[in-house]
Design a protein around this motif. Structure first.
Motif, PDB file in Angstrom:
ATOM      1  N   MET A 116      42.891 -84.939 -52.651  1.00 50.67           N
ATOM      2  CA  MET A 116      42.888 -85.720 -51.322  1.00 50.67           C
ATOM      3  C   MET A 116      44.497 -85.829 -50.766  1.00 50.67           C
ATOM      4  O   MET A 116      44.614 -86.083 -49.630  1.00 50.67           O
ATOM      5  CB  MET A 116      42.264 -87.078 -51.468  1.00 50.67           C
ATOM      6  CG  MET A 116      42.282 -88.230 -50.428  1.00 50.67           C
ATOM      7  SD  MET A 116      41.064 -87.437 -49.083  1.00 50.67           S
ATOM      8  CE  MET A 116      41.415 -88.661 -48.039  1.00 50.67           C
ATOM      9  N   THR A 117      45.318 -85.906 -51.823  1.00 52.90           N
ATOM     10  CA  THR A 117      46.933 -86.037 -51.206  1.00 52.90           C
ATOM     11  C   THR A 117      47.202 -85.063 -50.464  1.00 52.90           C
ATOM     12  O   THR A 117      47.736 -85.098 -49.159  1.00 52.90           O
ATOM     13  CB  THR A 117      47.667 -86.266 -52.578  1.00 52.90           C
ATOM     14  OG1 THR A 117      47.667 -85.009 -53.106  1.00 52.90           O
ATOM     15  CG2 THR A 117      47.697 -87.257 -53.339  1.00 52.90           C
ATOM     16  N   ILE A 118      46.882 -83.793 -50.837  1.00 57.15           N
ATOM     17  CA  ILE A 118      47.174 -82.400 -49.915  1.00 57.15           C
ATOM     18  C   ILE A 118      46.500 -82.451 -48.689  1.00 57.15           C
ATOM     19  O   ILE A 118      46.927 -82.135 -47.363  1.00 57.15           O
ATOM     20  CB  ILE A 118      46.955 -81.150 -50.704  1.00 57.15           C
ATOM     21  CG1 ILE A 118      47.767 -81.062 -51.854  1.00 57.15           C
ATOM     22  CG2 ILE A 118      47.094 -79.874 -49.768  1.00 57.15           C
ATOM     23  CD1 ILE A 118      47.427 -80.105 -52.861  1.00 57.15           C
ATOM     24  N   LYS A 119      45.094 -82.738 -48.759  1.00 56.74           N
ATOM     25  CA  LYS A 119      44.195 -82.972 -47.462  1.00 56.74           C
ATOM     26  C   LYS A 119      44.788 -83.945 -46.603  1.00 56.74           C
ATOM     27  O   LYS A 119      44.930 -83.713 -45.433  1.00 56.74           O
ATOM     28  CB  LYS A 119      42.963 -83.151 -48.016  1.00 56.74           C
ATOM     29  CG  LYS A 119      42.315 -82.231 -48.672  1.00 56.74           C
ATOM     30  CD  LYS A 119      40.602 -82.531 -48.960  1.00 56.74           C
ATOM     31  CE  LYS A 119      40.180 -83.418 -49.683  1.00 56.74           C
ATOM     32  NZ  LYS A 119      38.686 -83.356 -49.854  1.00 56.74           N
ATOM     33  N   LEU A 120      45.210 -85.106 -47.009  1.00 58.27           N
ATOM     34  CA  LEU A 120      45.596 -86.320 -46.221  1.00 58.27           C
ATOM     35  C   LEU A 120      47.082 -85.820 -45.553  1.00 58.27           C
ATOM     36  O   LEU A 120      47.190 -85.930 -44.346  1.00 58.27           O
ATOM     37  CB  LEU A 120      45.741 -87.406 -46.771  1.00 58.27           C
ATOM     38  CG  LEU A 120      46.253 -88.759 -46.180  1.00 58.27           C
ATOM     39  CD1 LEU A 120      45.162 -89.084 -45.027  1.00 58.27           C
ATOM     40  CD2 LEU A 120      46.536 -89.907 -46.963  1.00 58.27           C
ATOM     41  N   ALA A 121      47.819 -85.281 -46.373  1.00 59.43           N
ATOM     42  CA  ALA A 121      49.003 -84.835 -45.815  1.00 59.43           C
ATOM     43  C   ALA A 121      48.959 -83.509 -44.696  1.00 59.43           C
ATOM     44  O   ALA A 121      49.369 -84.098 -43.738  1.00 59.43           O
ATOM     45  CB  ALA A 121      50.122 -84.125 -46.721  1.00 59.43           C
ATOM     46  N   ASN A 122      48.205 -82.828 -44.889  1.00 58.54           N
ATOM     47  CA  ASN A 122      47.755 -81.554 -44.196  1.00 58.54           C
ATOM     48  C   ASN A 122      47.360 -82.207 -42.535  1.00 58.54           C
ATOM     49  O   ASN A 122      47.563 -81.919 -41.471  1.00 58.54           O
ATOM     50  CB  ASN A 122      47.073 -80.581 -44.568  1.00 58.54           C
ATOM     51  CG  ASN A 122      47.630 -79.498 -45.606  1.00 58.54           C
ATOM     52  OD1 ASN A 122      48.965 -79.809 -45.528  1.00 58.54           O
ATOM     53  ND2 ASN A 122      47.050 -79.221 -46.332  1.00 58.54           N
ATOM     54  N   GLU A 123      46.510 -83.208 -42.703  1.00 60.00           N
ATOM     55  CA  GLU A 123      45.967 -83.797 -41.489  1.00 60.00           C
ATOM     56  C   GLU A 123      46.900 -84.613 -40.886  1.00 60.00           C
ATOM     57  O   GLU A 123      46.898 -84.500 -39.491  1.00 60.00           O
ATOM     58  CB  GLU A 123      44.619 -84.644 -42.027  1.00 60.00           C
ATOM     59  CG  GLU A 123      43.790 -85.152 -41.015  1.00 60.00           C
ATOM     60  CD  GLU A 123      43.198 -84.049 -40.150  1.00 60.00           C
ATOM     61  OE1 GLU A 123      42.941 -84.268 -39.051  1.00 60.00           O
ATOM     62  OE2 GLU A 123      42.470 -83.326 -40.720  1.00 60.00           O
ATOM     63  N   ILE A 124      47.588 -85.333 -41.436  1.00 57.78           N
ATOM     64  CA  ILE A 124      48.660 -86.021 -40.717  1.00 57.78           C
ATOM     65  C   ILE A 124      49.785 -85.277 -40.194  1.00 57.78           C
ATOM     66  O   ILE A 124      50.080 -85.407 -39.052  1.00 57.78           O
ATOM     67  CB  ILE A 124      49.514 -87.110 -41.595  1.00 57.78           C
ATOM     68  CG1 ILE A 124      48.396 -88.127 -42.346  1.00 57.78           C
ATOM     69  CG2 ILE A 124      50.766 -87.601 -41.151  1.00 57.78           C
ATOM     70  CD1 ILE A 124      49.069 -89.248 -43.212  1.00 57.78           C
TER      71      ILE A 124
END
Length: 156
Positions: A116-124
């Motif tokens: 989720m950390t990578i997914k959240l970072a990419n979305e931001i």
């Protein structure tokens, strides 16, 4: 919703590391089963990933992403004379920020990937660069409001 009195607006406490109210609001959106420490750890790791990828301040990128994702108008269903109309309404600043945060977390969860950390970072990062699902959702909301501009006179 209670008809007697309106709910008191709670004061948002800033997060411990960045001293930002936006991050504490984002923590609440990601929160699962009341495990705040896990949600905060996830966000801080995502902020580190953002700093490594962009070589810029992560908090500024988060603020830019939220600014880009915040809608200006939305449609609300309004029942008039037996038929329901989608009436365009302006979005207040606080609700706009809430919608942007909700969309960012929703589309981060839907992304393909491992953590989720990578997914959240990419979305931001995508939202700050004005592309990605969050921005598409904002554009769709604006298009809906534009299409139903004829019913704007039904605003309350």
């Amino acid at each position: 919703m209670s008809r007697r009195n309106t709910a008191k607006k709670r004061k948002i406490t800033p997060d411990p590391i960045y001293k930002s109210k936006l991050i504490s609001m984002l923590t609440v959106r990601i929160l699962k089963d009341g495990k705040k420490a896990i949600a905060q750890k996830l966000i801080y790791q995502a902020m580190d990933i953002i700093e490594n990828k962009t070589k810029k301040n992560a908090l500024e990128i988060l603020e830019k992403a939220i600014r880009n994702a915040t809608p200006l108008v939305e449609v609300k269903a309004r029942r008039i004379g037996g038929s329901t109309y989608q009436v365009p309404m302006e979005v207040r600043a606080y609700r706009g920020t809430n919608l942007a945060l909700r969309w960012i977390t929703k589309f981060a969860k839907q992304r393909a990937g491992k953590s989720m950390t990578i997914k959240l970072a990419n979305e931001i990062i995508d939202a700050s660069n004005e592309n990605g699902n969050t921005i598409r959702k904002r554009e769709e909301t604006h298009r809906m409001a534009e299409a139903n501009k004829a019913f704007a006179h039904y605003r309350y």
